[in-house]
Design a protein around this motif. Structure first.
Motif, PDB file in Angstrom:
ATOM      1  N   ALA A 193       0.834  -1.197   0.000  1.00  0.00           N
ATOM      2  CA  ALA A 193       0.000   0.000   0.000  1.00  0.00           C
ATOM      3  C   ALA A 193       0.869   1.247   0.000  1.00  0.00           C
ATOM      4  O   ALA A 193       2.035   1.218   0.392  1.00  0.00           O
ATOM      5  CB  ALA A 193      -0.920  -0.005   1.221  1.00  0.00           C
ATOM      6  N   THR A 194       0.291   2.350  -0.465  1.00  0.00           N
ATOM      7  CA  THR A 194       0.993   3.630  -0.401  1.00  0.00           C
ATOM      8  C   THR A 194       1.176   4.044   1.052  1.00  0.00           C
ATOM      9  O   THR A 194       0.258   3.935   1.858  1.00  0.00           O
ATOM     10  CB  THR A 194       0.198   4.705  -1.160  1.00  0.00           C
ATOM     11  OG1 THR A 194       0.081   4.319  -2.533  1.00  0.00           O
ATOM     12  CG2 THR A 194       0.891   6.048  -1.078  1.00  0.00           C
ATOM     13  N   ARG A 195       2.379   4.526   1.354  1.00  0.00           N
ATOM     14  CA  ARG A 195       2.658   4.998   2.707  1.00  0.00           C
ATOM     15  C   ARG A 195       3.118   6.441   2.639  1.00  0.00           C
ATOM     16  O   ARG A 195       3.627   6.905   1.616  1.00  0.00           O
ATOM     17  CB  ARG A 195       3.698   4.109   3.391  1.00  0.00           C
ATOM     18  CG  ARG A 195       3.220   2.674   3.533  1.00  0.00           C
ATOM     19  CD  ARG A 195       4.110   1.815   4.393  1.00  0.00           C
ATOM     20  NE  ARG A 195       3.576   0.466   4.488  1.00  0.00           N
ATOM     21  CZ  ARG A 195       2.666   0.077   5.372  1.00  0.00           C
ATOM     22  NH1 ARG A 195       2.208   0.943   6.261  1.00  0.00           N
ATOM     23  NH2 ARG A 195       2.222  -1.163   5.385  1.00  0.00           N
ATOM     24  N   TYR A 196       2.956   7.124   3.767  1.00  0.00           N
ATOM     25  CA  TYR A 196       3.226   8.555   3.811  1.00  0.00           C
ATOM     26  C   TYR A 196       4.164   8.860   4.970  1.00  0.00           C
ATOM     27  O   TYR A 196       3.936   8.414   6.103  1.00  0.00           O
ATOM     28  CB  TYR A 196       1.917   9.339   3.972  1.00  0.00           C
ATOM     29  CG  TYR A 196       0.913   9.045   2.879  1.00  0.00           C
ATOM     30  CD1 TYR A 196       0.878   9.801   1.713  1.00  0.00           C
ATOM     31  CD2 TYR A 196      -0.001   8.011   3.014  1.00  0.00           C
ATOM     32  CE1 TYR A 196      -0.039   9.534   0.701  1.00  0.00           C
ATOM     33  CE2 TYR A 196      -0.922   7.730   2.013  1.00  0.00           C
ATOM     34  CZ  TYR A 196      -0.932   8.491   0.866  1.00  0.00           C
ATOM     35  OH  TYR A 196      -1.840   8.217  -0.135  1.00  0.00           O
ATOM     36  N   LEU A 197       5.216   9.615   4.662  1.00  0.00           N
ATOM     37  CA  LEU A 197       6.141  10.076   5.693  1.00  0.00           C
ATOM     38  C   LEU A 197       5.808  11.536   5.990  1.00  0.00           C
ATOM     39  O   LEU A 197       5.999  12.412   5.147  1.00  0.00           O
ATOM     40  CB  LEU A 197       7.591   9.947   5.227  1.00  0.00           C
ATOM     41  CG  LEU A 197       8.641  10.422   6.247  1.00  0.00           C
ATOM     42  CD1 LEU A 197       8.624   9.545   7.498  1.00  0.00           C
ATOM     43  CD2 LEU A 197      10.040  10.431   5.622  1.00  0.00           C
ATOM     44  N   TYR A 198       5.306  11.785   7.199  1.00  0.00           N
ATOM     45  CA  TYR A 198       4.966  13.137   7.649  1.00  0.00           C
ATOM     46  C   TYR A 198       6.164  13.707   8.407  1.00  0.00           C
ATOM     47  O   TYR A 198       6.709  13.055   9.311  1.00  0.00           O
ATOM     48  CB  TYR A 198       3.737  13.108   8.555  1.00  0.00           C
ATOM     49  CG  TYR A 198       2.487  12.610   7.866  1.00  0.00           C
ATOM     50  CD1 TYR A 198       1.619  13.501   7.235  1.00  0.00           C
ATOM     51  CD2 TYR A 198       2.165  11.257   7.856  1.00  0.00           C
ATOM     52  CE1 TYR A 198       0.455  13.051   6.606  1.00  0.00           C
ATOM     53  CE2 TYR A 198       1.015  10.790   7.229  1.00  0.00           C
ATOM     54  CZ  TYR A 198       0.165  11.698   6.603  1.00  0.00           C
ATOM     55  OH  TYR A 198      -0.978  11.255   5.967  1.00  0.00           O
ATOM     56  N   CYS A 199       6.566  14.921   8.037  1.00  0.00           N
ATOM     57  CA  CYS A 199       7.753  15.555   8.634  1.00  0.00           C
ATOM     58  C   CYS A 199       7.325  16.832   9.356  1.00  0.00           C
ATOM     59  O   CYS A 199       6.845  17.784   8.714  1.00  0.00           O
ATOM     60  CB  CYS A 199       8.782  15.881   7.560  1.00  0.00           C
ATOM     61  SG  CYS A 199       9.204  14.479   6.490  1.00  0.00           S
ATOM     62  N   ASP A 200       7.512  16.846  10.647  1.00  0.00           N
ATOM     63  CA  ASP A 200       7.142  18.017  11.439  1.00  0.00           C
ATOM     64  C   ASP A 200       8.089  19.180  11.149  1.00  0.00           C
ATOM     65  O   ASP A 200       9.287  18.992  10.920  1.00  0.00           O
ATOM     66  CB  ASP A 200       7.208  17.650  12.931  1.00  0.00           C
ATOM     67  CG  ASP A 200       6.612  18.738  13.806  1.00  0.00           C
ATOM     68  OD1 ASP A 200       5.791  19.522  13.305  1.00  0.00           O
ATOM     69  OD2 ASP A 200       6.973  18.791  15.000  1.00  0.00           O
TER      70      ASP A 200
END
Length: 736
Positions: A193-200
């Motif tokens: 599945a598509t995954r998302y890296l969230y960067c603060d």
């Protein structure tokens, strides 16, 4: 049941993939056999540390505090720069095998501080040289390059998620993308599945490709202007054209520039998730608010609860912390190991069916091997490849925190994709055909006993399955390493590495051959371990009675062959009270030829193994009268050769002393704590025996915890008494 134990149960039952993500990256992929495509097999010289930042790996990935999925498709690690070094710090540095004083040696400080067995919580400390400020921190996400070698018909994508606000989000997609003329439209496999890296903090996002920089390394044009070291070129050398302005690729970094005041700290928050970004920017910011901190605190608390449950209450706080960090190091030591030996040899031009095939530099007889599993490594930098006999010992520690993973590691070495069709267990990638001490039967029964003590029940089905595969390996030893057929064994270096006086794996410079005392003793121990497993299976009505007889008989003949009572050329030296290797050399061409033999008087701690012995206890002899009767017959047959090694446990051994180093330890608290405990000693009562050097594992029922020591009449030995059974060593040194 604490939360982490519940996760382990759900993973075992297949209800959740709690172990899908973990510290599965190597710490050094360069300089390994897998990446070596040189003509002469010079792995350290063919792929160097200097090339690693620019050259795409073939068989794996490495990084600082690296994390990946269980197949190492999507990888995450930390990169650093202190505004002074000539390169971006993406991997650990160390000396190669020829550069170090004692072989390869990492030259950095880093520490595994914590980890749960499912890796729900991990902690890692890296000591970066603090010579300049500010710091550039680049958490990096990338795909392992599988497309350049035709293993993947679609090229995955990393791209920036376009948003109206300034938030930094990277999408990792496995979707149709044309590669080298392949048709598009291939459906991604289920689970990718598509995954998302969230960067603060909205850092700048830098994109490039995980492709070799051929121009830098080989002086020819690269396949793409955006290559593996593109982020290094941008950050360190200021080359703005080295990263993709369209913000798409197969490698991406979140570029933070951080100033840290003296005595202060900075925290960077990132989150990898399969949840798409919410439509509202406020919700993205909330991902790093209280919910993020609450999750981290909860995982830390659950880790504390898990280790509190397995730590003996008698330990001090400092000792408990040492134990926890030691086990955390074992958890961090897991690595996805990929090696298709048949394909690797084919790429070296050694097709076994080609009419004019080349002989491979190494592992030429192991075409059947296909390794693609999470394996516990001896050291992910110095030894980023499994060593089968090291792994057998590692399993004991792994079983303390994750019995299923420990048993799986033994299973791997006995599978058809690892074990040679002839029954040999692979040694290590530098030479799978090398010979290591046969300790897997010992690890098998030890692991079984540990689980039995903790839970009150051992895994009999696993024990029986392992026993069948171990029979194949035992047969290989008997057929391949007993040159003369008289129950004395060779085996090469057998774990001595580079501390032997000479290389026992190579032909002797003087000609002839070597009968090895430790090799023969290892086989005696192998017999004891297999005898115990067979006895346990018989007691559990899972078969094994005939095998008890087989391995008992084999043990007695091996022990008899080691003694050679009255023979000056035997391994046992009565004057020294020690076992030695024996070198045999032939003279003349007639039949029979004249053979000379001499002992090699080399002593080391490994020789203590030859002093171990075993016996069936009284309960087993009464439960199985036929084996007991045959044992008596065997005793009569070999009594003239080794009478001192075949005595009932109640008879003293006059004139001999024994090696005895009791090590008493309690199993960590668990569901079976009130029913059993573990005692390590060379003389213990109870059910089936496990002898290991001068130590024996025993499971002692609660009612037998009160003991007394009885001094035998000769005053030279101690027998551990309890009920009607005892176990004593069968070999020892004569006392003048």
């Amino acid at each position: 049941m604490n939360a982490e134990t519940q996760r382990l149960k759900e993973a075992r039952d297949g209800k959740a993939e709690w172990k899908k993500w973990g510290p599965y990256l190597a710490e050094r992929q360069w300089g390994t056999v897998r990446e070596d495509y040189s003509e002469g097999g010079r792995a350290w010289d063919y792929f160097t540390h200097d090339q690693a930042r620019s050259r795409a790996y073939r068989w794996g990935e490495d990084g600082l505090a690296g994390i990946s999925d269980s197949k190492q498709r999507l990888c995450f690690a930390l990169a650093l720069w202190n505004s002074r070094d000539p390169i971006l710090k993406e991997r650990l540095f160390g000396l190669t095998n020829s550069e170090g004083n004692h072989g390869e040696d990492v030259k950095e400080y880093y520490f595994y501080l914590d980890s749960t067995p499912t890796h729900s919580y991990m902690k890692y400390l890296y000591k970066y040289p603090q010579a300049a400020y500010p710091y550039d921190d680049l958490p990096t996400l990338w795909f392992r390059n599988r497309w350049s070698w035709g293993e993947e018909r679609r090229k995955p994508i990393l791209e920036r998620v376009e948003r109206k606000d300034a938030s930094s989000v990277i999408a990792a997609k496995v979707e149709p993308r044309q590669v080298e003329g392949e048709a598009v439209g291939v459906r991604p496999p289920e689970g990718d599945a598509t995954r998302y890296l969230y960067c603060d903090g909205s850092p700048a996002l830098l994109f490039t490709e995980n492709e070799t920089n051929k121009e830098r390394l080989f002086g020819v044009p690269s396949a793409t202007p955006f290559v593996k070291d593109g982020i290094d070129s941008f950050v360190v050398h200021g080359r703005t054209d080295a990263v993709n302005p369209q913000q798409i690729g197969t490698k991406a970094g979140a570029h933070y520039v951080v100033t840290v005041d003296a005595g202060q700290s900075q925290t960077l928050r990132l989150r990898l998730s399969d949840v798409p970004p919410p439509a509202r920017s406020k919700n993205v910011r909330e991902m790093f608010g209280h919910s993020f901190d609450d999750a981290m605190q909860a995982r830390r608390r659950e880790a504390d609860e898990f280790y509190a449950a397995i730590t003996p209450p008698s330990m001090t706080k400092d000792a408990a912390n040492v134990m926890r960090q030691a086990l955390a190091g074992m958890m961090w030591g897991k690595q996805f190991y990929l090696y298709d030996v048949n394909r690797w040899l084919d790429e070296h031009g050694t097709d076994p069916f080609a009419p004019k095939r080349r002989t491979g530099q190494r592992n030429d007889g192991w075409h059947h091997m296909y390794n693609a599993d999470i394996i516990s490594m001896p050291d992910k930098w110095e030894y980023p490849w499994y060593a089968a006999w090291d792994l057998a010992f590692q399993v004991i520690a792994l079983t303390m925190v994750d019995p299923d993973f420990g048993k799986d590691q033994i299973d791997l070495m006995l599978r058809e994709a690892y074990m040679h069709p002839n029954g040999q267990i692979p040694a290590y990638e530098w030479n799978f055909g090398d010979v290591n001490p046969p300790v897997h039967a010992w690890a098998t029964i030890f692991t079984y006993r540990l689980e039995e003590a903790r839970s009150g029940k051992g895994d009999v089905a696993w024990l029986q399955r392992s026993f069948q595969k171990l029979l194949l390996n035992f047969t290989w030893w008997v057929n391949r390493k007993d040159r003369s057929g008289k129950n004395v064994f060779e085996g090469g270096f057998l774990g001595l590495d580079n501390i032997g006086v000479f290389d026992r794996s190579a032909p002797l410079p003087t000609g002839g051959y070597l009968e090895q005392a430790d090799g023969t003793a290892w086989m005696a121990l192998y017999c004891q371990n297999m005898m115990e497993i067979a006895t346990e299976l018989a007691l559990k009505d899972a078969g094994g009675e005939e095998m008890v007889l087989k391995f008992t008989q084999h043990f007695l003949w091996i022990a008899s062959a080691m003694i050679h009572a009255g023979d000056e050329t035997g391994m046992w030296d009565e004057k020294d009270g020690f076992f030695y290797d024996v070198r045999f050399s032939g003279r003349g061409s007639g039949i029979p030829c004249v053979v000379s033999a001499s002992r090699i008087r080399q002593r080391h701690v490994r020789r203590q193994l030859e002093l171990a012995g075993a016996d069936m206890d009284a309960n087993e002899r009464s439960a199985y009268p036929r084996p007991a009767a045959i044992l008596q017959l065997l005793r009569q047959r070999v009594h003239h050769r080794m009478s001192h090694a075949l005595r009932p446990s109640h008879e003293p051994l006059p004139g001999r002393r024994r090696t005895h180093a009791p090590l008493v330890g309690h199993l960590p608290a668990g569901t079976g704590q009130d029913k059993a405990r573990v005692r390590r000693s060379c003389k213990v009562p109870g059910r089936p025996l496990l002898a290991r050097l001068s130590a024996v594992l025993r499971i002692l029922p609660r009612r037998q915890r009160r003991r007394a020591w009885r001094k035998p009449p000769d005053g030279l030995d101690r027998v551990h008494r309890s009920g009607d059974a005892s176990v004593r060593l069968g070999f020892g040194r004569r006392v003048a």
